[in-house]
Design a protein around this motif. Structure first.
Motif, PDB file in Angstrom:
ATOM      1  N   SER A 103     -22.371 -23.495  34.871  1.00  0.00           N
ATOM      2  CA  SER A 103     -22.793 -22.466  33.932  1.00  0.00           C
ATOM      3  C   SER A 103     -23.389 -23.061  32.674  1.00  0.00           C
ATOM      4  N   GLU A 104     -24.394 -22.378  32.184  1.00  0.00           N
ATOM      5  CA  GLU A 104     -25.029 -22.752  30.922  1.00  0.00           C
ATOM      6  C   GLU A 104     -24.131 -22.267  29.779  1.00  0.00           C
ATOM      7  N   THR A 105     -23.969 -23.075  28.758  1.00  0.00           N
ATOM      8  CA  THR A 105     -23.221 -22.624  27.584  1.00  0.00           C
ATOM      9  C   THR A 105     -24.156 -21.809  26.705  1.00  0.00           C
ATOM     10  N   PRO A 106     -23.605 -20.979  25.820  1.00  0.00           N
ATOM     11  CA  PRO A 106     -24.490 -20.199  24.957  1.00  0.00           C
ATOM     12  C   PRO A 106     -25.435 -21.104  24.167  1.00  0.00           C
ATOM     13  N   ARG A 107     -26.646 -20.620  23.976  1.00  0.00           N
ATOM     14  CA  ARG A 107     -27.635 -21.386  23.233  1.00  0.00           C
ATOM     15  C   ARG A 107     -27.185 -21.561  21.793  1.00  0.00           C
ATOM     16  N   ASP A 137     -23.375 -19.152  19.642  1.00  0.00           N
ATOM     17  CA  ASP A 137     -22.015 -19.524  20.032  1.00  0.00           C
ATOM     18  C   ASP A 137     -20.987 -18.583  19.414  1.00  0.00           C
ATOM     19  N   ASP A 191     -19.759 -16.250  21.970  1.00  0.00           N
ATOM     20  CA  ASP A 191     -19.076 -16.811  23.132  1.00  0.00           C
ATOM     21  C   ASP A 191     -17.580 -16.504  22.988  1.00  0.00           C
ATOM     22  N   SER A 217     -26.574 -15.934  29.331  1.00  0.00           N
ATOM     23  CA  SER A 217     -25.722 -16.417  28.236  1.00  0.00           C
ATOM     24  C   SER A 217     -25.852 -15.512  27.016  1.00  0.00           C
ATOM     25  N   GLY A 264     -20.733 -13.982  25.813  1.00  0.00           N
ATOM     26  CA  GLY A 264     -20.107 -14.930  26.727  1.00  0.00           C
ATOM     27  C   GLY A 264     -21.077 -15.911  27.355  1.00  0.00           C
ATOM     28  N   ARG A 265     -20.623 -16.500  28.445  1.00  0.00           N
ATOM     29  CA  ARG A 265     -21.355 -17.578  29.107  1.00  0.00           C
ATOM     30  C   ARG A 265     -22.221 -17.083  30.257  1.00  0.00           C
ATOM     31  N   ASP A 266     -23.238 -17.853  30.568  1.00  0.00           N
ATOM     32  CA  ASP A 266     -24.110 -17.578  31.698  1.00  0.00           C
ATOM     33  C   ASP A 266     -23.263 -17.466  32.959  1.00  0.00           C
ATOM     34  N   TYR A 294     -21.216 -14.937  33.789  1.00  0.00           N
ATOM     35  CA  TYR A 294     -20.150 -13.949  33.664  1.00  0.00           C
ATOM     36  C   TYR A 294     -20.753 -12.713  33.007  1.00  0.00           C
TER      37      TYR A 294
END
Length: 193
Positions: A2-6, A10, A13, A70, A91-93, A95
């Motif tokens: 999964s990609e973290t938020p840009r 954040d 997130d 994301s 949230g995260r990419d 989900y």
């Protein structure tokens, strides 16, 4: 993976209920026909893939793809085949989660919003379809990165928790008792039930 938020998003997130509360007081800024329209978010509802009332509940589809991106993307859908409604993805990419922008207070370009809506005062933006109509947000913007024009999300300082009212969501039949609606107490632009 999964990609973290840009970077820059954040702060969203978070579990969707916390993110929906955090969005209160933040701004949506829309560039439209050479004008800037801006609103302050005053009411949200939280939805995620574990929630029967959520569009993401049945998984990622072509329609709901944006909701699984994301944090900091826009998810736009058509309600009852008439009204566009928008969610800020949290949230995260991977989900599916987002906060429906249920109501907002105009802070710039209100004259343009009044022309777009054919009315003024609190009825201008005191509902999710009204917010999208006032700002010219349609499904063509679903998946849009809210760090870029023509629609940007601007983070503001968190609202004092004592000003936030928590209640059940509006107009849903599934998971209707979940306390996932949040609004700023006393704000005249909060939707009328």
């Amino acid at each position: 993976m999964s990609e973290t938020p840009r970077p820059g998003f954040d702060w969203l997130d978070l579990p969707v209920e916390r993110a929906a509360r955090r969005l209160l007081g933040c701004e949506l800024r829309r560039e439209l026909d050479g004008r800037t329209l801006a609103v302050r978010i005053v009411e949200t509802e939280a939805y995620d893939q574990d929630d029967e009332a959520s569009h993401a509940f049945r998984g990622r589809t072509a329609r709901t793809d944006a909701m699984f991106r994301s944090a900091g993307h826009l998810y736009v859908y058509l309600s009852h085949g008439i009204h566009h409604c928008c969610n800020v993805v949290t949230g995260r990419d991977g989900y599916g989660s987002g906060a429906l922008i249920r109501a907002a207070e105009p802070i710039e370009g209100e004259d343009v919003m009044r022309v777009r809506r054919g009315r003024g005062g609190p009825a201008l933006t005191n509902g999710p379809g009204k917010v999208c109509q006032a700002l010219g947000i349609t499904r063509t913007l679903s998946g849009h990165d809210l760090s870029l024009p023509p629609v940007r999300l601007v983070e503001r300082d968190p609202v004092d928790e004592a000003r936030i009212v928590t209640t059940t969501r509006v107009g849903i039949s599934r998971a209707a008792a979940a306390p996932r609606r949040f609004y700023l107490a006393g704000n005249p632009y909060v939707s009328r039930l």
